[in-house]
Design a protein around this motif. Structure first.
Motif, PDB file in Angstrom:
ATOM      1  N   ARG A  55       0.885  -1.158   0.105  1.00  0.00           N
ATOM      2  CA  ARG A  55       0.106  -0.041  -0.130  1.00  0.00           C
ATOM      3  C   ARG A  55       0.836   1.201   0.026  1.00  0.00           C
ATOM      4  NH1 ARG A  55      -4.846  -1.862  -1.726  1.00  0.00           N
ATOM      5  NH2 ARG A  55      -5.580  -3.625  -0.184  1.00  0.00           N
ATOM      6  N   GLU A  56       2.025   1.200   0.455  1.00  0.00           N
ATOM      7  CA  GLU A  56       3.285   2.290   0.412  1.00  0.00           C
ATOM      8  C   GLU A  56       3.741   2.634  -0.853  1.00  0.00           C
ATOM      9  OE1 GLU A  56       5.795   1.588   3.544  1.00  0.00           O
ATOM     10  OE2 GLU A  56       4.460   1.374   5.032  1.00  0.00           O
ATOM     11  N   TYR A  57       3.027   3.591  -1.495  1.00  0.00           N
ATOM     12  CA  TYR A  57       3.971   4.089  -2.896  1.00  0.00           C
ATOM     13  C   TYR A  57       3.657   5.661  -2.782  1.00  0.00           C
ATOM     14  CZ  TYR A  57      -1.046   4.121  -4.191  1.00  0.00           C
ATOM     15  OH  TYR A  57      -2.459   4.512  -4.481  1.00  0.00           O
ATOM     16  N   SER A  58       4.315   6.154  -3.779  1.00  0.00           N
ATOM     17  CA  SER A  58       4.339   7.620  -3.902  1.00  0.00           C
ATOM     18  C   SER A  58       4.198   8.038  -5.406  1.00  0.00           C
ATOM     19  CB  SER A  58       5.329   8.574  -3.247  1.00  0.00           C
ATOM     20  OG  SER A  58       6.740   8.164  -3.830  1.00  0.00           O
ATOM     21  N   TRP A  59       3.394   8.978  -5.828  1.00  0.00           N
ATOM     22  CA  TRP A  59       3.474   9.306  -7.040  1.00  0.00           C
ATOM     23  C   TRP A  59       3.138  10.744  -7.644  1.00  0.00           C
ATOM     24  CZ3 TRP A  59      -1.018  11.348  -9.891  1.00  0.00           C
ATOM     25  CH2 TRP A  59      -2.048  11.539  -9.105  1.00  0.00           C
ATOM     26  N   ARG A  60       3.605  11.245  -8.541  1.00  0.00           N
ATOM     27  CA  ARG A  60       3.268  12.673  -8.990  1.00  0.00           C
ATOM     28  C   ARG A  60       3.148  12.600 -10.486  1.00  0.00           C
ATOM     29  NH1 ARG A  60       7.940  14.367 -11.421  1.00  0.00           N
ATOM     30  NH2 ARG A  60       9.668  13.114 -11.278  1.00  0.00           N
TER      31      ARG A  60
ATOM     32  N   LEU B  30       5.485   6.916 -10.726  1.00  0.00           N
ATOM     33  CA  LEU B  30       5.108   6.147  -9.653  1.00  0.00           C
ATOM     34  C   LEU B  30       6.367   5.373  -8.820  1.00  0.00           C
ATOM     35  CD1 LEU B  30       3.032   4.877  -7.955  1.00  0.00           C
ATOM     36  CD2 LEU B  30       2.623   3.117  -9.689  1.00  0.00           C
ATOM     37  N   SER B  31       6.566   5.669  -7.519  1.00  0.00           N
ATOM     38  CA  SER B  31       7.857   4.933  -6.926  1.00  0.00           C
ATOM     39  C   SER B  31       7.087   3.816  -6.038  1.00  0.00           C
ATOM     40  CB  SER B  31       8.398   5.929  -6.253  1.00  0.00           C
ATOM     41  OG  SER B  31       9.442   5.580  -5.446  1.00  0.00           O
TER      42      SER B  31
ATOM     43  N   SER C 177      -6.728  11.199  -9.273  1.00  0.00           N
ATOM     44  CA  SER C 177      -6.039  10.389  -8.669  1.00  0.00           C
ATOM     45  C   SER C 177      -5.143   9.216  -9.447  1.00  0.00           C
ATOM     46  CB  SER C 177      -7.027   9.551  -7.801  1.00  0.00           C
ATOM     47  OG  SER C 177      -7.878   8.952  -8.595  1.00  0.00           O
TER      48      SER C 177
END
Length: 405
Positions: free
Chosen positions: A6-11, A19-20, A85
């Motif tokens: 569930r842990e991810y980051s995006w821009r 997406l990381s 989103s």
């Protein structure tokens, strides 16, 4: 149960999404990543990451970099716009399941199309390689043919030059020889003229020599030696050489190693003939050659005259009445020999030959041999009623003859 990441980051930008995704020490390969236009999945058992994207992306140009325990995705949007989103919000379970299945189906179709495209491309490459090889071979073959043609022309030119030199040499020799012959003829002519002039004006010394006249005309043989040398011999007379061959009983050539064996065989044959004809009192007055069946066979080839008519009538009293049937037997036998091997194409000819020979045997009162030939004909053509009836008549005739005897 899978452990969901569930842990991810995006821009994002207007054209791309970054997406990381941390991996928590898991080892990732390209086979663990599955991406379509609107579905992204990373499966590293027991970890699982799944995202139904907000809008379609260009999965062909999108990339994923793996390093330092992180997967960094660069997803290019199909439409330039900002997303609210990363994933769809408020999507029910059925829609999510449909999107997953549709993504997998599209991935399968895409993989199939790529495989077909690779297959076609491979065939095209093979075809191109084959054409290139054929062109190379054709060029090599043409080069070899040109080289052969060049060598052939060179050899032909050299051969023609050699032939011309040979002709020139022969021509020169011929001219030289003709000159020598002409010179010799001139010298001979000059010598004859000198001798003739000397003969016309004899001197006092020559009148007292011991020359004798050759004839009554008072001429002397002054040039007799020269005339003898120049006189040519007469042509040879034609003649004919006659060659006579020794007569032989055997058809093969005479061999010294077989002489004793051949003489022994001839003696045995003569003894067998004497044994067979010893009990016939009516043949006692015949000569030895007249008892030979080969001699009688040769005599039977022509009509007897006054000299041998009595002999043949003594040995074979009815031969001329029955000779057509004997000749028919002989002809039928030759026909059957020529119709070997028996095949369906010559069945009719073999039937005729057997029937003709059987009829001839019956005319010669050899009913048993005639019945055998008719039965042989029936074996070839068992449905022939006429041959069957004739065979039955011959059989009845043989049985009647046997009962009478």
């Amino acid at each position: 149960m899978p452990v969901w990441l569930r842990e991810y980051s995006w821009r994002q930008t207007a054209s791309a999404v970054y997406l990381s995704l941390p991996l928590r020490g898991a080892r990732v390969t390209a086979a663990n990543i599955f991406c379509t236009e609107q579905y992204l999945k990373v499966s590293i058992p027991p970890f699982l990451f799944e995202a139904v994207l907000y809008a379609p992306i260009d999965d062909t140009n999108s990339t994923a970099k793996i390093g330092n325990g992180i997967i960094f995705f660069t997803l290019y949007k199909k439409e330039v716009a900002m997303w609210d989103s990363l994933t769809l919000v408020n999507a029910d379970k059925e829609k999510l399941q449909y999107l997953r299945e549709n993504a997998v189906l599209k991935a399968h179709e895409k993989a199939k199309e790529e495989a077909e495209a690779k297959k076609v491309a491979k065939q095209e490459h093979k075809k191109y390689a084959l054409e290139a090889t054929m062109k190379l071979e054709e060029a090599e073959r043409k080069r070899i043919e040109d080289l052969k043609e060049k060598e052939r022309r060179k050899v032909t030119k050299e051969l023609e030059l050699w032939k011309k030199q040979q002709r020139d040499a022969e021509k020169q020799k011929r001219v030289q020889k003709e000159g020598e012959l002409h010179q010799q003829a001139e010298q001979l002519k000059e010598r004859k003229k000198g001798e003739m002039s000397k003969a016309r004006i004899p001197t006092e010394g020559t009148s007292k020599t011991g020359l004798k006249p050759t004839g009554g005309h008072g001429s002397y043989s002054m040039f007799s030696e020269d005339l003898k040398e120049e006189q040519l011999p007469a042509p040879r007379s034609a003649a004919t050489i006659k060659i006579n061959f020794t007569s032989r009983v055997f058809p093969t050539a005479l061999r010294e190693s077989r002489v004793a064996e051949e003489e022994e065989w001839l003696c045995k044959q003569a003894e067998a003939r004497r044994t067979v004809t010893a009990d016939l009192s009516e043949l006692e007055d015949l000569k030895e050659e007249e008892k030979n069946p080969d001699w009688l066979k040769d005599k039977g080839k022509f009509k007897p005259n006054q000299n041998n008519n009595k002999t043949l009538q003594t040995v074979l009293p009815h031969i001329w009445d029955e000779w057509p049937y004997v000749d028919s037997v002989h002809i039928s036998l030759q026909a059957l020999e020529l119709l070997t091997p028996p095949v369906p194409d010559n069945e009719n000819a073999r039937v005729k030959a057997y029937v003709r020979r059987g009829t001839a045997f019956c005319q010669l009162q050899l009913y048993t041999e005639g019945l055998q030939d008719y039965e042989a004909a029936l074996k070839i053509d068992p449905k022939n009623k006429t041959i069957e009836e004739d065979a039955e008549k011959i059989r009845n005739l043989i049985q009647g003859t046997t009962q009478d005897s």
